[in-house]
Design an enzyme around this catalytic site. Structure first.
Site, mmCIF file in Angstrom:
data_model
loop_
_atom_site.group_PDB
_atom_site.id
_atom_site.type_symbol
_atom_site.label_atom_id
_atom_site.label_comp_id
_atom_site.label_asym_id
_atom_site.label_seq_id
_atom_site.Cartn_x
_atom_site.Cartn_y
_atom_site.Cartn_z
ATOM 1 N N GLY A 1 0.863 -1.391 -0.245
ATOM 2 C CA GLY A 1 0.036 0.463 -0.125
ATOM 3 C C GLY A 1 1.142 1.436 0.331
ATOM 4 N N CYS A 2 0.422 2.381 -0.972
ATOM 5 C CA CYS A 2 1.626 3.266 -0.917
ATOM 6 C C CYS A 2 1.618 4.475 0.276
ATOM 7 C CB CYS A 2 1.067 4.125 -1.605
ATOM 8 S SG CYS A 2 -0.593 5.015 -1.880
ATOM 9 N N ASN A 3 0.384 3.880 1.425
ATOM 10 C CA ASN A 3 0.869 4.985 2.065
ATOM 11 C C ASN A 3 1.848 3.637 3.488
ATOM 12 O OD1 ASN A 3 -1.101 7.610 1.603
ATOM 13 N ND2 ASN A 3 -2.762 5.678 1.999
ATOM 14 N N ALA B 1 5.258 4.077 2.750
ATOM 15 C CA ALA B 1 6.052 5.333 2.632
ATOM 16 C C ALA B 1 5.999 5.295 4.606
ATOM 17 C CB ALA B 1 5.092 7.172 2.472
#
Length: 347
Positions: A149-151, A154
């Site tokens: 997942g991108c979040n 990060a």
């Protein structure tokens, strides 16, 4: 000719980004692309910016269409990859860019997602610190990969080195993210329309309800063996793509900025796609757009006794499609950086 590749869900944002990056890959050749309502259309009709594969006709997303490839990338909505992947052979490398195979705990899945749990695959963030090394060591030669997942990617990369070395506690983590609407996919929603989004910003999935929360905790537990806690709040802002994550954690007694920077240098100093900025500098989303890079800036808030890590990435590249290709490269024994840009696009 290299490895034969199929991209399922090629009409969406993540699928389109996979096609864009794979067009420049020296060893991965896209021969099949599939869609749902767009089946029968040309890629150029639904992704006009992809001139390199504009004449490729989108097919139905079925096991029969996806059979016979060396690599299959699944860029499908959550809940649609699991059953499909079960019908693909064990000899094909399958990389799921959705959430269906990210969570190792069935209880986490049931708390945040509808539908059946399909188990966890090796996690596709090669640089993520884990016990004994980095996640890339667990990707070599595998046939199944769960892209991140991108979040979650990060926040996890931003905090993992400090958590791993005990410089911060794992149970007082806070992350506030400015995110672009492309992370929600291409489906039409009122809150993603220009009239609602331009000139505004609003928090969503507040109070620990965002689906990437258990993924972050799972990732950070890889280095401590202890499941901590995180207060994670995404804020939708008017930029098409990108994430700026401001992450803070309480420092252990006696930890100063020099110790923190040394820990991050040990974790990421040799990495191509994770860049630690010099002291006093902090990243902007625009510096990561189009690139498979995560940019990190560090500070110590002495008055508050907290570490502050600011991370910037392109959610569609390093946050999704780029991470998927980078992980596939490792699994196939190819150069890890093959086909992946480190230069962003500006202005």
């Amino acid at each position: 000719m290299g490895f034969r590749v199929a991209v399922a869900g090629a009409s969406g944002y993540a699928g389109g980004e996979l096609l864009r990056l794979l067009a420049g890959h020296p060893d991965l050749d896209v021969v099949t692309a599939t869609g749902h309502s767009s089946a029968g259309s040309r890629v150029g009709d639904v992704q006009p910016h992809l001139a390199s594969c504009a004449d490729l006709v989108l097919q139905e997303t079925t096991p029969e269409v996806l059979a016979g490839h060396d690599v299959v990338f699944l860029a499908l909505p959550h809940g649609q990859s699991g059953a499909l992947a079960e019908q693909l052979g064990d000899d094909v490398l399958v990389v799921d860019a959705g959430a269906d195979h990210r969570l190792a705990d069935e209880a986490d899945w049931r708390a945040f997602y509808p539908g059946p749990w399909h188990g966890a695959w090796p996690y596709g963030v090669p640089e993520l610190p884990v016990a004994g090394g980095a996640q890339r060591d667990r990707l070599a030669g595998v046939k199944r990969i769960a892209a991140p997942g991108c979040n979650a990617s990060a926040v996890s990369l931003a905090l993992a080195p400090a958590v791993a070395e005990g410089l911060v506690g794992p149970d007082d983590l806070v992350a506030v993210l400015a995110v672009g609407p492309s992370g929600a996919g291409r489906s039409s929603r009122p809150d993603l329309s220009a009239s609602e989004l331009l000139g505004s910003a609003h928090a969503y999935a507040v109070g620990g309800t965002h689906r990437h929360t258990p993924e972050i905790l799972q990732n950070l537990a890889q280095v401590t063996g202890v499941r901590g806690s995180v207060s994670f709040t995404p804020v939708l802002v008017p930029m098409a793509r990108g994430i700026l994550a401001t992450c803070t954690a309480r420092l252990a007694p006696g930890v100063d900025e020099a110790a923190v920077r040394a820990a991050y240098e040990r974790a990421y100093g040799g990495e191509r796609f994770v860049r630690l900025l010099p002291a006093g500098r902090f990243p902007a989303v625009e510096h990561a757009l189009g690139a498979n890079t995560l940019l990190l800036g560090l500070a110590v808030d002495e008055a508050a006794g907290r570490l502050v890590v600011v991370a910037a990435l392109d959610n569609l590249v390093k946050g999704t499609a780029g991470a998927a290709i980078q992980s596939a490269n490792i699994a196939l024994g190819l150069p890890e950086s093959a086909g992946l840009p480190i230069d962003g696009v500006a202005p």
